[in-house]
Design a protein around this motif. Structure first.
Motif, mmCIF file in Angstrom:
data_model
loop_
_atom_site.group_PDB
_atom_site.id
_atom_site.type_symbol
_atom_site.label_atom_id
_atom_site.label_comp_id
_atom_site.label_asym_id
_atom_site.label_seq_id
_atom_site.Cartn_x
_atom_site.Cartn_y
_atom_site.Cartn_z
ATOM 1 N N LEU A 56 1.040 -1.400 -0.330
ATOM 2 C CA LEU A 56 0.065 0.039 0.104
ATOM 3 C C LEU A 56 1.187 1.260 0.220
ATOM 4 N N ALA A 57 1.562 1.191 0.662
ATOM 5 C CA ALA A 57 2.563 2.028 1.062
ATOM 6 C C ALA A 57 3.075 2.525 -0.937
ATOM 7 N N LEU A 58 3.922 1.678 -1.511
ATOM 8 C CA LEU A 58 4.621 1.404 -2.726
ATOM 9 C C LEU A 58 3.115 2.544 -3.464
ATOM 10 N N LEU A 59 2.246 1.830 -3.539
ATOM 11 C CA LEU A 59 1.014 2.424 -4.300
ATOM 12 C C LEU A 59 0.630 3.932 -4.131
ATOM 13 N N LEU A 60 0.353 4.353 -2.752
ATOM 14 C CA LEU A 60 0.268 5.583 -2.560
ATOM 15 C C LEU A 60 1.325 6.543 -2.760
ATOM 16 N N ALA A 61 2.326 5.970 -3.181
ATOM 17 C CA ALA A 61 3.345 6.900 -3.738
ATOM 18 C C ALA A 61 3.804 6.753 -4.778
ATOM 19 N N ASP A 62 3.104 5.448 -5.741
ATOM 20 C CA ASP A 62 2.771 6.270 -6.862
ATOM 21 C C ASP A 62 1.618 6.428 -7.325
ATOM 22 N N SER A 63 0.926 6.692 -6.220
ATOM 23 C CA SER A 63 -0.660 7.146 -7.046
ATOM 24 C C SER A 63 -0.911 8.977 -7.762
ATOM 25 N N TRP B 268 -7.734 -8.580 5.311
ATOM 26 C CA TRP B 268 -7.431 -9.207 5.938
ATOM 27 C C TRP B 268 -5.911 -9.384 5.294
ATOM 28 N N MET B 269 -4.608 -9.332 5.839
ATOM 29 C CA MET B 269 -3.775 -8.951 5.042
ATOM 30 C C MET B 269 -3.326 -9.915 3.457
ATOM 31 N N ARG B 270 -3.643 -10.893 3.693
ATOM 32 C CA ARG B 270 -3.177 -11.671 2.079
ATOM 33 C C ARG B 270 -3.930 -11.194 1.064
ATOM 34 N N MET B 271 -4.966 -10.739 1.521
ATOM 35 C CA MET B 271 -6.246 -9.754 0.127
ATOM 36 C C MET B 271 -5.292 -9.574 -0.754
ATOM 37 N N GLY B 272 -4.261 -8.689 -1.035
ATOM 38 C CA GLY B 272 -3.333 -8.452 -1.838
ATOM 39 C C GLY B 272 -2.602 -9.300 -2.488
ATOM 40 N N ASP B 273 -2.157 -10.320 -2.364
ATOM 41 C CA ASP B 273 -1.859 -11.718 -3.162
ATOM 42 C C ASP B 273 -2.879 -12.899 -3.561
ATOM 43 N N VAL B 274 -3.935 -12.262 -2.957
ATOM 44 C CA VAL B 274 -5.611 -12.803 -3.933
ATOM 45 C C VAL B 274 -6.039 -12.644 -5.228
ATOM 46 N N MET C 194 -11.828 4.464 8.722
ATOM 47 C CA MET C 194 -10.720 3.777 9.117
ATOM 48 C C MET C 194 -10.077 2.642 8.401
ATOM 49 N N ILE C 195 -9.752 2.658 7.032
ATOM 50 C CA ILE C 195 -9.299 1.363 6.347
ATOM 51 C C ILE C 195 -8.194 0.024 7.442
ATOM 52 N N VAL C 196 -8.675 -0.705 7.474
ATOM 53 C CA VAL C 196 -7.282 -1.281 8.313
ATOM 54 C C VAL C 196 -6.640 -2.721 7.365
ATOM 55 N N ALA C 197 -5.115 -2.312 6.873
ATOM 56 C CA ALA C 197 -5.166 -3.058 6.176
ATOM 57 C C ALA C 197 -3.266 -3.790 6.151
ATOM 58 N N SER C 198 -3.378 -4.592 6.866
ATOM 59 C CA SER C 198 -2.343 -4.823 8.390
ATOM 60 C C SER C 198 -1.418 -4.810 6.972
ATOM 61 N N THR C 199 -0.234 -5.763 7.119
ATOM 62 C CA THR C 199 0.515 -6.604 6.894
ATOM 63 C C THR C 199 0.935 -7.422 8.082
ATOM 64 N N ALA D 138 -2.048 -6.173 -5.805
ATOM 65 C CA ALA D 138 -2.354 -5.029 -4.691
ATOM 66 C C ALA D 138 -2.816 -4.233 -5.304
ATOM 67 N N ALA D 139 -2.681 -3.754 -6.557
ATOM 68 C CA ALA D 139 -2.984 -2.572 -6.598
ATOM 69 C C ALA D 139 -4.437 -2.627 -7.033
ATOM 70 N N GLU D 140 -5.112 -3.565 -7.361
ATOM 71 C CA GLU D 140 -6.646 -3.694 -7.599
ATOM 72 C C GLU D 140 -7.379 -3.683 -6.293
ATOM 73 N N LEU D 141 -6.720 -4.739 -5.064
ATOM 74 C CA LEU D 141 -7.114 -5.037 -3.965
ATOM 75 C C LEU D 141 -7.077 -3.118 -3.357
ATOM 76 N N HIS D 142 -6.042 -2.487 -3.474
ATOM 77 C CA HIS D 142 -5.922 -0.775 -2.316
ATOM 78 C C HIS D 142 -6.557 -0.166 -3.608
ATOM 79 N N CYS D 143 -6.557 -0.295 -4.624
ATOM 80 C CA CYS D 143 -7.867 1.340 -5.225
ATOM 81 C C CYS D 143 -9.195 1.222 -5.493
ATOM 82 N N ALA D 144 -9.407 -1.027 -5.657
ATOM 83 C CA ALA D 144 -10.860 -1.424 -4.234
ATOM 84 C C ALA D 144 -11.431 -0.346 -3.013
ATOM 85 N N LEU D 145 -10.581 -0.572 -2.499
ATOM 86 C CA LEU D 145 -10.509 0.154 -0.483
ATOM 87 C C LEU D 145 -10.542 1.596 -1.136
#
Length: 607
Positions: free
Chosen positions: A390-397, A582-588, A455-460, A591-598
């Motif tokens: 998520l930090a990378l995605l926000l850095a590039d967003s 949940w922490m692994r949803m980005g792998d499912v 609050m979005i809770v997207a824990s690592t 990552a970009a698709e998940l966090h954009c959706a959130l």
């Protein structure tokens, strides 16, 4: 290698500018987006331990314990060195090790280093001086950084400045394109908060006046962006208790993924091979990864060569405590040097792949444009100790991001929904619960949520808000509007947390396509990595005014195991709005698709 040219990235950032001091983590990640290490010379390096001592050199039996030379037994060593217990300060031993390593095709060593003026520091100075005339290379494995907070940061900068000024220009010190290379052990990666690294690196460069490279222990995409390379020290956890065919298959999968992670961010890729591992003499119960008469080592080398990393690392030359050594022993002779020599030659002869394009965390232009529109004139708040994709995605967003400290949260004029309508928890399981008074951070978060913040809770890590800053179990998520099932816990509606999933269950997520457009209708539960499942569910949040499941997990028989993504809204005495993933949803789902959706979902809720 080709020069690494930093390209400034056009962004809107609420955090401090470069001119005001060291960059924030988001700024640092954005600055490094287009930095790439290409055409890195291939190397074979071995982890090397310089902590051994003998009475002959007035060091006692350091790191050996009781030595029985007649019976080839050492109390703290799995095997017995061919030359017997030795002293790491003995020039003859150092020369012998260098000659043997070079004869086996090893370019250099990564020597354990435990601080300025330490026993290992003194040994490293000798190692460099004896390596230089032979054309051998050496660097350090930075093992620990004591202290907390600003003291720890000063210690980290002090260590790096000392290493670089004292040894970095030595002709035997490992370099890439004339930049000294330092390996950072996982202990240091765990001790230093991720957000402190930009200041550590920036301050060190200012003080030494030249560039250097850090190779982090751990294959994470954000670390591959933040550091110059990534590696893993020990792979015994997934090698142990496997047949040779299983080792081949697992190594093939992991090594390809690891190289892709590094190359996707332009980092130096390192793959680690081990001959075996056995620490049962020093730990209970310990771990034993069978050598299989050299076949374990051969299998790992074959898969490493096929994956074509920049460097192959050997764990280890002489970690005798853990039985991972390739140095000649009474038990195995020089078998592992012969295997190393043959493998190193094949590694250097195999084709070098073309440079990889930027990958993974980068958003598409359409995703960037959408988020920029949704969050125009709006800041997103990042809660402390964040990390991950998520930090990378926000850095590039291009979205305006404000990185918050724990102290910031205590200031009502700073931490408000009016300024920051959406905040994100992207830390691991540990968070800072207290600044001045016990639990004052929790109360600040509750105040923010009660005032209408989301609050979005997207824990690592598997269980957000699980430990406080002192490592005490607090499980504060429920007090912040999020009920989660822990390991072994089963909710009234069947939501169940676990460490490992049920075997042959056919687990699959079903997504709420209407609320999360762009995500697939279904996706399989991960089949590897950290599988600790910590779901939420309607019953775990029974007092919520609204509960919206967004990704529900079920097995092939239709049994429900809770939700991996959900939105929970409470009113009454403790109002809150929480979006959990949940922490692994980005792998499912990506990552970009998940966090954009959130972020899309959150933006619609705070309009």
């Amino acid at each position: 290698m080709k020069p690494i040219v930093p390209v400034m990235v056009a962004m809107t950032l609420a955090a401090g500018a470069w001119a005001d001091g060291p960059p924030s983590l988001i700024e640092f990640l954005a600055q490094r987006r287009d930095m790439r290490h290409e055409d890195v010379p291939r190397k074979v390096l071995a982890f090397y331990y310089t902590w051994y001592g003998t009475p002959e050199f007035d060091h006692g039996w350091a790191h050996w314990g009781e030595v029985d030379a007649e019976n080839h037994e050492i109390a703290e060593s799995t095997h017995y060195p061919e030359i017997g217990a030795y002293d790491s300060h003995d020039p003859a031993v150092i020369d012998r090790h260098i000659d043997q390593a070079m004869g086996a095709g090893i370019d250099g060593v990564i020597a354990t280093w435990w601080g300025r003026g330490s026993y290992t520091d003194q040994a490293f100075a000798q190692l460099l001086d004896r390596a230089a005339p032979k054309g051998f290379e050496a660097t350090v494995y930075w093992e620990t950084v004591p202290g907390q907070g600003r003291e720890q940061l000063r210690n980290a900068v002090g260590d790096l400045v000392y290493l670089l000024r004292t040894y970095g220009r030595h002709r035997a010190f490992l370099k890439v394109d004339d930049a000294p290379v330092i390996f950072v052990y996982g202990r240091v990666m765990g001790q230093i908060p991720q957000g402190a690294w930009p200041e550590i690196i920036t301050r060190t460069r200012e003080r030494v006046g030249f560039d250097f490279l850090l190779i982090a222990d751990g294959y994470r995409t954000d670390w591959a962006r933040m550091f110059d390379g990534v590696h893993t020290y020990n792979i015994c956890g997934w090698v142990a208790h496997k047949t040779i065919d299983e080792i081949h298959a697992e190594a093939r999968r992991r090594f390809a993924a690891d190289v892709a992670t590094a190359r996707g961010q332009g980092a130096i890729s390192c793959l680690t091979v081990i001959p075996g591992y056995d620490d049962t003499k020093i730990r209970t119960p310990g771990l034993d990864a069978e050598r299989h008469e050299g076949e374990t080592y051969r299998a790992l080398w074959e898969e490493a060569i096929a994956a074509a990393p920049d460097w192959v690392l050997i764990t280890s030359w002489n970690e005798w405590h853990e039985g991972s050594e390739i140095e000649p022993s009474y038990e195995d002779g020089a078998r592992y040097l012969r295997l190393t020599g043959a493998a190193a030659r094949r590694f250097r002869e195999c084709a070098v792949p073309a440079p990889a394009p930027p990958a993974m965390a980068a958003m598409t232009e359409a995703q960037r444009a959408e988020l920029a529109g949704l969050y125009a004139d709006t800041r997103i708040g990042l809660l402390p100790s964040y990390g991950g994709d998520l930090a990378l995605l926000l850095a590039d967003s291009g979205v305006a991001v404000e990185e918050l400290s724990a102290e910031d949260l205590l200031h009502p004029e700073v931490f408000t929904p009016e300024r920051l309508p959406v905040v994100i928890y992207a830390a691991h399981e540990r968070y800072q619960q207290t600044v001045d008074e016990p639990g004052d951070v929790d109360r600040a978060l509750q105040r923010y949520l009660a005032a209408g913040g989301l609050m979005i809770v997207a824990s690592t890590g598997p269980f957000p808000f699980y430990y406080n800053q002192d490592g005490e179990v607090v499980q504060s998520a429920s007090e912040l509007g999020l009920g989660i099932a822990g390991s072994g816990a089963v909710g009234p509606d069947g939501a169940q947390g676990w460490e490992e999933p049920p075997e042959a269950a056919g687990l699959e997520f079903a997504f709420n396509a209407a609320e999360l457009p762009g995500l697939p209708a279904t996706a399989a539960f991960p089949d590897g990595g950290d599988l600790r499942w910590r779901p939420t569910s309607r019953a775990l949040n029974a007092d919520a005014e609204a509960y919206l499941p967004l990704a529900s997990l079920h097995d092939a028989g239709g049994r429900e195991y809770g939700d991996g993504i959900a939105y929970i809204e409470r009113s009454g005495e403790a109002p809150s709005r929480v979006l959990y993933a949940w922490m692994r949803m980005g792998d499912v789902v990506g990552a970009a698709e998940l966090h954009c959706a959130l972020l899309r979902f959150a933006a619609q809720r705070v309009k």
